[in-house]
Write a protein that holds these residues in place. Structure first.
Motif, mmCIF file in Angstrom:
data_model
loop_
_atom_site.group_PDB
_atom_site.id
_atom_site.type_symbol
_atom_site.label_atom_id
_atom_site.label_comp_id
_atom_site.label_asym_id
_atom_site.label_seq_id
_atom_site.Cartn_x
_atom_site.Cartn_y
_atom_site.Cartn_z
ATOM 1 N N ALA A 1 4.934 6.895 1.382
ATOM 2 C CA ALA A 1 5.739 5.805 1.952
ATOM 3 C C ALA A 1 5.046 4.471 1.711
ATOM 4 O O ALA A 1 3.809 4.409 1.621
ATOM 5 N N VAL A 2 5.860 3.390 1.608
ATOM 6 C CA VAL A 2 5.245 2.062 1.595
ATOM 7 C C VAL A 2 4.918 1.714 3.053
ATOM 8 O O VAL A 2 5.605 2.143 3.977
ATOM 9 N N ASP A 3 3.825 0.941 3.203
ATOM 10 C CA ASP A 3 3.372 0.596 4.549
ATOM 11 C C ASP A 3 3.812 -0.828 4.886
ATOM 12 O O ASP A 3 3.365 -1.788 4.247
ATOM 13 N N ALA B 1 11.095 5.500 1.472
ATOM 14 C CA ALA B 1 10.391 5.849 2.721
ATOM 15 C C ALA B 1 9.493 4.677 3.089
ATOM 16 O O ALA B 1 8.756 4.167 2.218
ATOM 17 N N ALA B 2 9.551 4.243 4.346
ATOM 18 C CA ALA B 2 8.710 3.106 4.766
ATOM 19 C C ALA B 2 8.157 3.360 6.168
ATOM 20 O O ALA B 2 8.879 3.850 7.052
ATOM 21 N N LYS C 1 0.861 -1.182 0.000
ATOM 22 C CA LYS C 1 0.000 0.000 0.000
ATOM 23 C C LYS C 1 0.900 1.235 0.000
ATOM 24 O O LYS C 1 1.923 1.270 0.710
ATOM 25 N N LEU C 2 0.536 2.274 -0.799
ATOM 26 C CA LEU C 2 1.288 3.537 -0.833
ATOM 27 C C LEU C 2 0.480 4.560 -0.045
ATOM 28 O O LEU C 2 -0.633 4.932 -0.447
ATOM 29 N N LEU C 3 1.021 4.993 1.098
ATOM 30 C CA LEU C 3 0.286 5.913 1.966
ATOM 31 C C LEU C 3 0.906 7.304 1.932
ATOM 32 O O LEU C 3 2.128 7.461 1.832
ATOM 33 N N VAL C 4 0.042 8.326 2.015
ATOM 34 C CA VAL C 4 0.494 9.719 2.061
ATOM 35 C C VAL C 4 0.698 10.087 3.531
ATOM 36 O O VAL C 4 -0.192 9.846 4.366
ATOM 37 N N VAL C 5 1.885 10.617 3.870
ATOM 38 C CA VAL C 5 2.232 10.915 5.271
ATOM 39 C C VAL C 5 2.623 12.389 5.401
ATOM 40 O O VAL C 5 3.432 12.909 4.624
ATOM 41 N N THR C 6 2.016 13.041 6.407
ATOM 42 C CA THR C 6 2.395 14.431 6.720
ATOM 43 C C THR C 6 3.322 14.430 7.933
ATOM 44 O O THR C 6 3.006 13.770 8.929
ATOM 45 N N PRO C 7 4.487 15.111 7.857
ATOM 46 C CA PRO C 7 5.410 15.117 9.001
ATOM 47 C C PRO C 7 4.763 15.757 10.238
ATOM 48 O O PRO C 7 4.026 16.749 10.113
ATOM 49 N N ILE C 8 5.052 15.193 11.414
ATOM 50 C CA ILE C 8 4.597 15.748 12.693
ATOM 51 C C ILE C 8 5.855 16.169 13.472
ATOM 52 O O ILE C 8 6.800 15.377 13.588
ATOM 53 N N ALA C 9 5.891 17.409 13.970
ATOM 54 C CA ALA C 9 7.040 17.859 14.775
ATOM 55 C C ALA C 9 6.955 17.165 16.130
ATOM 56 O O ALA C 9 5.923 17.230 16.811
ATOM 57 N N VAL C 10 8.028 16.470 16.508
ATOM 58 C CA VAL C 10 8.009 15.663 17.744
ATOM 59 C C VAL C 10 8.225 16.583 18.957
ATOM 60 O O VAL C 10 9.249 16.559 19.625
#
Lengths: 99, 99, 99, 99, 99
Positions: E47-49, E79-80, E23-32
């Motif tokens: 990223a691949v899931d 990216a995974a 699955k190819l998922l769209v990811v938004t960065p989160i500031a830790v």
């Protein structure tokens, strides 16, 4: 890969042996748009030359581990000039043609 | 590859064994332009020294997997000093010559 | 390599098996200057801990493929803590000494 | 991986042999949001085409060592087009569908 | 590694064979940080899931060559998603706990 312009050279006598047989060229990034300008010349970097590029030429540069493919496996380089650019077409516009 | 100036050292006793036989030097990036200035000293980083560079010297640094080529295969480093720079030529200008 | 401060931990139960035997620590980048400040804490990231670093400690972090050298070859990590920093010297200034 | 739009081509005669059998396409990054806009076209770059993408198409690009997987092991590329995008769904919104 | 939120999906029929089973998922960065916000959603990526993450979940993502470790050696991914995050602790603050 990035497009850049060769703007200078770097010379070192004290260096890793793997660099000995390569010219070290200074490359300024070129934005691959119709204007083909240098957005930020502080982003200039140093690349080994794998194709005999000359000063002022527009070149194609590969970064990271690709820079050691296939002829530079034991060269500690993270940037390599892998082509001299003849032509860049953006849509129907000819953004660049080698003189 | 990047050009930088050696500005300091890092010392650690608790560390990965692969780092034991290397000096850890602090390097500030130098913009490879005629002025050879440091655009952003918060971008300073740490590199292993493969050529015996001294403090204040202008050096060539390789980043990423290239930093382990060819003598540091089991060293967990992503940055290595691979040359001391003698001279940087930008076009017809001599931007830097080692004193 | 980068210098950072350990500021927290991440816990996951659903994860790639390679991560099982490692602590996941949250690291904030530290600018390696005389002030040793955190220029941008939104640039915080997560690293596997290879040396038993504690919260609040100043550490050395390697990024990219180096993060799997030499003990984490099958761990899907792109950042690893590889040293606890005892001392950072910038020129003649002692920028940091571990308490 | 990144999403981008193919906006042009690069032609070179003097180049590393590994590039010979690949088209070099100019790609502008697309922000993967509901608007699917190009935030910065000076960030345009060059990728080898592994799937026969056409001009104007929305594509998926992989960067770094992944760009040589699995068919381009001896190609000095750090960016490869690995898919033509049919559809991008952001939450319940259909951000993009191929015409 | 980075923390992000899964915000969408990408579908492609014309693609490198290595991507087929992922699955190819769209990811938004989160500031830790304690606020766990998304500083810049134009920095969203694909990223691949590897762990069956669902939409809206907070995940741990690895970038670069690590994204192919250990189960995706012939997958052209940079990216995974390698973990679903249960908890993020910043100092004495519980910045995030999975509902």
């Amino acid at each position: 890969m990035e497009i850049g312009r060769v703007v200078g050279t770097v010379v070192s006598t004290i260096k890793s042996p793997g660099l000995n047989s390569f010219k070290l060229l200074v490359v300024t990034p070129i934005a691959v748009t119709q204007e083909m300008t240098s957005p930020d010349d502080t982003a200039t970097y140093v690349a080994v030359d794998l194709v005999g590029a000359g000063e002022g030429e527009i070149v194609l540069v590969t970064r990271g581990s690709a820079a050691r493919i296939p002829d530079a496996a034991d060269v500690p380089t993270d940037a390599a000039i892998i082509a001299v650019v003849d032509n860049v077409q953006i849509g129907s516009e000819n953004a660049y043609s080698k003189a």
